[in-house]
Design an enzyme around this catalytic site. Sequence first.
Site, PDB file in Angstrom:
ATOM      1  N   ASP A   1      -1.839  -5.584  13.974  1.00 50.03           N
ATOM      2  CA  ASP A   1      -2.531  -5.187  15.198  1.00 50.03           C
ATOM      3  C   ASP A   1      -3.731  -6.102  15.355  1.00 50.03           C
ATOM      4  O   ASP A   1      -4.071  -6.865  14.437  1.00 50.03           O
ATOM      5  CB  ASP A   1      -2.965  -3.722  15.149  1.00 50.03           C
TER       6      ASP A   1
ATOM      7  N   GLY B   1       0.799  -1.211   0.000  1.00 48.98           N
ATOM      8  CA  GLY B   1       0.000   0.000   0.000  1.00 48.98           C
ATOM      9  C   GLY B   1       0.834   1.265   0.000  1.00 48.98           C
ATOM     10  O   GLY B   1       0.521   2.232  -0.687  1.00 48.98           O
TER      11      GLY B   1
END
Length: 243
Positions: free
Chosen positions: A212, A21
């Site tokens: 995460d 990304g």
Amino acid sequence: MATPHISAAAGQIAPAVLMPGDPRRADRIAALLMPEASVVSEVRGNRVHTGTVNGQPLSVMASGMGMPSLAIYATELFDVYDVQRIIRVGTAGGLSPDVAVGDVLIALGAHTDSAMIDRLIPGIHFSAVASYELIAAAVTASHDLPPLPDGRGGSVHVAPVVSRDGFYGNPPAEIEALAAHGTLGVEMEAAALYGIAASRRRQALAVCTVSDHLLDGSADLSPEQREKDFERALTLALAAAHA
């Protein structure tokens, strides 16, 4: 040959493209894998690097954040530059107790809340799934991955993810329902990549590091841990690129 978003000439982009990304991560991947790579486009600061790895051509460029951004680049790569396969190599948030920070997700399919996918075939809820050949190559490569050096595990999973339009605001009830249906991670690009590839009979895969966790809030790996974890996913993505 140039598009509004890519200025490379014909033949300057490889048939296989690795697509993180972040543009800076694309630069780092290219420097790691192909120190002698050429920059063949840098429209809007998004550099496209093309070189070879083990004698096979490869390009690396970023998708930006979210499905609309990725869709622009993937469409132009497939339609204008005749790219045959795109492998997203990125990050995802963990959704399930079955996955931990540092694990790698090979995205078998991608549920989504985006209307982009529903527009592909009117009247059909399109199933955004990866290309089997690329999954098989990534899974085979995963058998040779060493464990993480700090003992955090780093398991590899083949499972669905969910691609969301919004980064914030994951309703707890949705997280619970997705996890109950075997979904292990949330990210923002895979569904669009899979849909666009399918519409052009090309190949696609997303390999994501769990950075995460939405259930327990575990996150904030050190920069060193993030890069080491990310290299594991990159190994699998490269195997898929050159399957």
